[in-house]
Design a protein around this motif. Sequence first.
Motif, PDB file in Angstrom:
ATOM      1  N   LEU A 191       8.176   2.149   4.529  1.00 38.41           N
ATOM      2  CA  LEU A 191       8.652   1.260   5.582  1.00 38.41           C
ATOM      3  C   LEU A 191       8.213   1.754   6.957  1.00 38.41           C
ATOM      4  N   ALA A 192       8.225   3.066   7.161  1.00 35.81           N
ATOM      5  CA  ALA A 192       7.745   3.616   8.427  1.00 35.81           C
ATOM      6  C   ALA A 192       6.269   3.281   8.619  1.00 35.81           C
ATOM      7  N   TRP A 193       5.479   3.437   7.568  1.00 37.95           N
ATOM      8  CA  TRP A 193       4.048   3.120   7.627  1.00 37.95           C
ATOM      9  C   TRP A 193       3.850   1.635   7.924  1.00 37.95           C
ATOM     10  N   ALA A 194       4.633   0.776   7.255  1.00 36.40           N
ATOM     11  CA  ALA A 194       4.521  -0.662   7.474  1.00 36.40           C
ATOM     12  C   ALA A 194       4.883  -1.033   8.912  1.00 36.40           C
ATOM     13  N   MET A 223       0.082   5.225   0.739  1.00 35.48           N
ATOM     14  CA  MET A 223       1.162   4.267   0.818  1.00 35.48           C
ATOM     15  C   MET A 223       0.890   3.093  -0.120  1.00 35.48           C
ATOM     16  N   LEU A 224       1.950   2.393  -0.490  1.00 28.53           N
ATOM     17  CA  LEU A 224       1.803   1.265  -1.409  1.00 28.53           C
ATOM     18  C   LEU A 224       0.862   0.215  -0.836  1.00 28.53           C
ATOM     19  N   GLY A 225       0.958  -0.024   0.457  1.00 27.74           N
ATOM     20  CA  GLY A 225       0.094  -1.008   1.099  1.00 27.74           C
ATOM     21  C   GLY A 225      -1.372  -0.621   1.088  1.00 27.74           C
ATOM     22  N   GLU A 226      -1.646   0.670   0.989  1.00 26.27           N
ATOM     23  CA  GLU A 226      -3.029   1.129   0.892  1.00 26.27           C
ATOM     24  C   GLU A 226      -3.569   0.940  -0.514  1.00 26.27           C
ATOM     25  N   MET A 227      -2.693   0.952  -1.507  1.00 22.54           N
ATOM     26  CA  MET A 227      -3.113   0.799  -2.897  1.00 22.54           C
ATOM     27  C   MET A 227      -3.349  -0.668  -3.248  1.00 22.54           C
TER      28      MET A 227
END
Length: 425
Positions: A183-186, A380-384
């Motif tokens: 969430l911090a990354w997002a 991060m999940l968004g990077e995958m």
Amino acid sequence: MSDLAYETEHPERWSPEQETEVLQALRPVPRISIQAFCETEAIADPIERAAQDRRMAKAHLKVHMGGIATAIEFYQSAATPNLIILESRSEPKELLSALGKLAEVCDPDTKVVVIGHYNDVWLYRELIRAGISEYVVAPVSMADIISVIAGIFVDPQAAPLGRTIAFTGAKGGVGSSTLAHNLAWAMSRLFESEVLVADLDLPFGTANINFDQDPAQGIAEAVFSPERIDEVYLDRLLAQCAERLSLLAAPSTLDRPYDFDPEAFSQIIDTAQRTAPLVVLDVPHMWTGWSKTTLARADDVVITATPELANLRNAKNLVDTLRKLRPNDGAPKLIINQSGVPKRPEISVDDFADALEITPLAVIPFEPQLFGKAANNGRMLGEMDRNHPIVQTINELAHVLTGRRELKPKKKTGLSALFGRLTRK
């Protein structure tokens, strides 16, 4: 005494929702001493409630029954604090006369707030001449009291403080840290805003692994050298994880015990708030003086739980305790994680939510492939997989937690039978 006096809004015009909004907009009051002298319980009660609010955590406030005459007698032999709050039901001329006597026993730099029962323009003007810091017409609310104090002691020209969001798990292993980091990354990507992640799990923290970082220094250097903490020193300890995301990493070693007093992380968090507009606190699943203090003082608390009985019990205990510690803030947020594990009996989302009287922000399904690959690769999940439904859910959560969108609550149906079993003796 200062030379400003004015009237606040009457609290009867504020709904509970409006009062909450007023409080959320206020910044913490600094370390000051306050003494109040009240003639009625109607004034003493909101002042005592204000003393328990997290925004007043650093201030020391004591309430005495008795008005200006009691204060005059008290300060004949006691030093005056930073602020005196006085209730008076006296008529204007009598009030001014009594304040003149009080000034004889007050230190010149002591500020005075008067809560009176007369809405009189002449009185306001005379109070200005007398040097009263503020005049408030009764009745007053708890939000009024904190607003008055913050208005006097919080510098409006100071840089804005970052918002703190504390994440904690109802049990270990429920994915609270993983969600906090993602969430911090997002937030840093979606809103192009600086975000600081503080991993408070010094012996077993995983932020350095999840962000694929191996910093030589981190939060341990800060907590063991509190006398050195300022923005410059903190900046040296941060690891840059992305363009707008920095990490105060845990050492994740067992070379020493990590026993701290309740205020151990307060200065670090205060400094971090002056560094970034969003501060994500990864709080480990434990109940110590410092973890309790951190959760009680955060702007928002997010509890992650999996849908099983021990999680429900622990989450219920956390929610009830935090509601008592944070009586003037909203309930903690809830995320149900790892839902739908094959062959695992689970508590339904509705039963879980009804027992806590909280609508979950999200229900995240069990997805070991996505989470496992991200963890093993330090990504991060968004990077995958930026298009994965779980990533979209995390993006929605980022909007809700930063106040850019609101969660639409579902209609409550009452406490579940399961909760009845939990509370039955």
